[in-house]
Structures are given as structure tokens and as C-alpha cells.
Design an enzyme around this catalytic site. Structure first.
Site, PDB file in Angstrom:
ATOM      1  CG  HIS A   1      18.800  27.673  33.888  1.00  0.00           C
ATOM      2  ND1 HIS A   1      17.702  26.866  34.125  1.00  0.00           N
ATOM      3  CD2 HIS A   1      19.018  28.333  35.054  1.00  0.00           C
ATOM      4  CE1 HIS A   1      17.266  27.045  35.358  1.00  0.00           C
ATOM      5  NE2 HIS A   1      18.038  27.925  35.950  1.00  0.00           N
TER       6      HIS A   1
HETATM    7  O1  RIB Z   1      15.582  31.039  33.809  1.00  0.00           O
HETATM    8  C1  RIB Z   1      16.954  30.904  33.569  1.00  0.00           C
HETATM    9  C2  RIB Z   1      17.432  31.901  32.580  1.00  0.00           C
HETATM   10  O2  RIB Z   1      17.264  33.216  33.101  1.00  0.00           O
HETATM   11  C3  RIB Z   1      18.935  31.789  32.272  1.00  0.00           C
HETATM   12  O3  RIB Z   1      19.179  32.187  30.953  1.00  0.00           O
HETATM   13  C4  RIB Z   1      19.558  32.762  33.228  1.00  0.00           C
HETATM   14  O4  RIB Z   1      20.810  33.273  32.747  1.00  0.00           O
HETATM   15  C5  RIB Z   1      18.527  33.855  33.238  1.00  0.00           C
HETATM   16  O5  RIB Z   1      18.764  34.663  32.094  1.00  0.00           O
END
Ligand code: RIB
Ligand code: CA
Length: 316
Positions: free
Chosen positions: A241
Site C-alpha cells: 500500500h
Molecule cells: O489499508 C492499508 C493502510 O493501513 C496502510 O497504510 C497500512 O500501513 C495501514 O496503515
């Protein structure tokens, strides 16, 4: 290239394995001048993510004091994600102890100071709940004009990952996201639309590990741990992500970016925290967000591997 020609950047996150990988990537970008690292509760408690941020700074030899942000969302109760990131918030590879003291400024004070002192407009890379960014915008509306862009990991135009409708970062603090999306500040959203395509496969963890430098081995170890839970959910690769919020700034050509008007659902019984795009223009509002909705996955991975290779000969 001297710093004054570089792109001033603030890293705000909740490390968190993917935040950590995003910060490794950011620290290899010659065009970036990282001015501040600020932390926000999310993946783990504020204390834990702040300790992790300070250890990441030590690992990367970043001579930047970490500034602690808010320990809870603007309005909501805090939710954390130990299932993904472990009890420490960054379980897995051993990391050095912090090499610098915690800043005596709060995250908001640090962000405001950087914006006030910078000659250039500043880019904020937000990879956690948007609590600190919202608090900055609420406390210092006069500094909005000093923000080049807020590049975020958060949301999902088609689905959520914590609830069916909401992605974790937005759901942790929907009111903060609402404040950011209504701020008028240039905004880029790397939601699940792109980050669930940004899969790094186990054989690609090995490509990184095979670089045989301490940072590459640490990044491979972070992927190993993060993938444990992600694999149990049925993914064939690690949903990477947060690095999307960095890479889409420096390699936009490998991403599919669309301009939409996006708003945040605050009161839905089942959809609180959803990011809703006005695809059909029914709301008659101008787009407020560059939505990153796709990528060339192979090039994404190749750039990640290339970034890790830059730590050849690194001393931890
Ligand atoms: O949904 C993914 C996000 O949530 C990313 O930033 C992960 O690090 C968590 O913070
Ligand atoms: Ca994060």
C-alpha cells in the site's frame, strides 16, 4: 543538486511495515529533501509507531528528529492493526535503537514549522490516518498555500479492507479525511484501487533479499512478516500500500491517475469511512482529488528493487 532545488517532503505515517518500506523508498529519491518525519496512531499505538519511526530513521541514517502526532483520531475511538503488523507494529527484522531524541515539537508544530520556513512549497506524504494532516489544516489554514500536495495512501473507490466499505487509514479517522478532502489543498489518493494491484510476490521478496545489503535484507524481512497475515486472507502477493503514495510522485508514468470529486461518508451505518467518487458528475462539483487507480506492477516492483539496491555497502 543542492537542497534548495530539491522537493521538500514531510513523511507522516504509522509504521507499520508498508510505511517503513515507503520511507526506505523515499530516502533513496535524490529529488526529495525529507524535512520531517511525524507519527500518527493507527497500525499500532502512537508510542509504538513513534518508536518504530525513530528506529527506521536510525536504520536509514536520517538525521531527522521524529515528531509525535496525535495519539487518537479527531473524534473516533482508535482502532489498531496488530493482526497485520504485530505487537510492536513492526514485528520481524531486528532494527537499531533510535540514534536521535524524540523531537520536543509535536507533529503539528513540526509540520507548521517546516511549512513556515520552507521557501518552496512542501509535499506531505501521508501513509496513516490523516489525523495530523487534518489537525495541521485546522490549526494553520494560513499555511495551506505552502503545501504543494498531500499524497496519501488511503481509501478505496470500489471497496474497503477493514470493513466492506472502508479502508483502514480512512476508517481510523473519517473526520480527519473529511477535513483533508474538503481543504482545497491539492490531493492525490492512492487507494486500494491501486494498492491492491501493487502486489509484491514472495519470489520478488527474494529478488530484494538477494541484493545482500542490510536495508534490502530488512525490507525482505518486513515483506516476510507482513505477508503472513495478508496470505491468510487469500492474497498471492503482499498488498504494498504505502510505497504507492511515494512512487506515484516520482514515477507517475507507471500509474493510471484519474481526477474525480471524492467525498467521505461519515454517518453510514455500514459505510462509515467510505471514499465515494462522483464518477457520474451528479454532484456538479469540480474534482478535488487525483485518484491513482492502476499501475504497471512489474515496473513498480523493479523500482522498489532498484531503490533497495542503492544501499549497497550500507553500515547499520
Ligand atoms: O489499508 C492499508 C493502510 O493501513 C496502510 O497504510 C497500512 O500501513 C495501514 O496503515
Ligand atoms: Ca500506514
Amino acid at each position: 543538486m543542492d537542497n534548495k532545488k530539491k522537493r521538500p517532503v514531510i513523511l507522516d505515517g504509522d509504521p507499520g511495515h508498508d510505511d517503513a518500506i515507503a520511507w526506505v523508498l523515499a530516502s533513496t529519491i535524490d529529488d526529495f529533501d525529507i524535512k520531517a518525519i511525524t507519527t500518527v496512531a493507527g497500525n499500532q499505538t502512537l508510542e509504538k509507531v513513534t518508536y518504530n519511526a525513530r528506529r527506521i530513521a536510525a536504520l536509514l541514517h536520517l538525521d531527522i528528529e521524529v515528531a509525535k502526532g496525535r495519539n487518537r483520531p479527531l473524534c473516533a475511538d482508535l482502532i489498531i492493526a496488530p493482526n497485520f503488523h504485530g505487537e510492536t507494529g513492526l514485528d520481524g527484522p531486528k532494527l537499531p535503537e533510535p540514534h536521535l531524541p524524540l523531537s520536543n515539537l509535536s507533529a503539528i508544530e513540526m509540520m507548521a514549522k517546516v511549512l513556515q520556513e520552507s521557501e518552496e512549497k512542501v509535499t506531505i506524504i501521508s501513509t496513516g490516518a490523516q489525523t495530523n494532516v487534518a489537525a495541521l489544516l485546522l490549526a494553520h489554514p494560513e499555511l495551506k498555500e505552502k503545501i504543494e500536495m498531500i499524497s496519501t495512501m488511503g481509501g478505496g473507490l470500489r471497496n474497503g479492507n477493514w470493513t466492506s466499505g472502508a479502508e483502514f487509514n480512512i476508517l481510523v479517522d473519517p473526520e480527519a479525511a473529511y477535513t483533508v478532502y474538503h481543504s482545497g489543498v491539492p490531493l492525490q489518493m492512492c487507494g486500494l484501487d491501486v494498492t491492491e494491484q501493487a502486489l509484491v510476490y514472495p519470489e520478488e521478496f527474494e529478488r530484494i533479499r538477494a541484493l545482500h545489503n542490510p536495508i534490502a535484507e530488512t525490507v525482505a524481512g518486513w515483506f516476510d512478516f507482513f505477508f503472513i497475515h495478508v496470505k491468510s486472507l487469500g492474497w498471492a502477493g503482499a498488498t504494498t500500500h504505502d510505497p504507492c503514495a511515494v512512487m506515484s510522485l516520482v514515477h507517475p508514468e507507471i500509474f493510471d491517475i484519474r481526477d474525480y470529486y471524492v467525498d467521505i461518508e461519515l454517518s453510514g451505518r455500514y459505510c462509515r469511512g467510505a471514499t465515494i467518487a462522483d464518477y457520474h458528475g451528479r454532484l456538479g462539483k469540480e474534482p478535488n482529488c487525483r485518484c491513482v487507480v492502476g499501475l504497471d506492477r512489474q515496473k513498480f516492483v523493479d523500482y522498489l528493487v532498484e531503490a533497495c539496491s542503492k544501499y549497497e555497502g550500507w553500515e547499520v
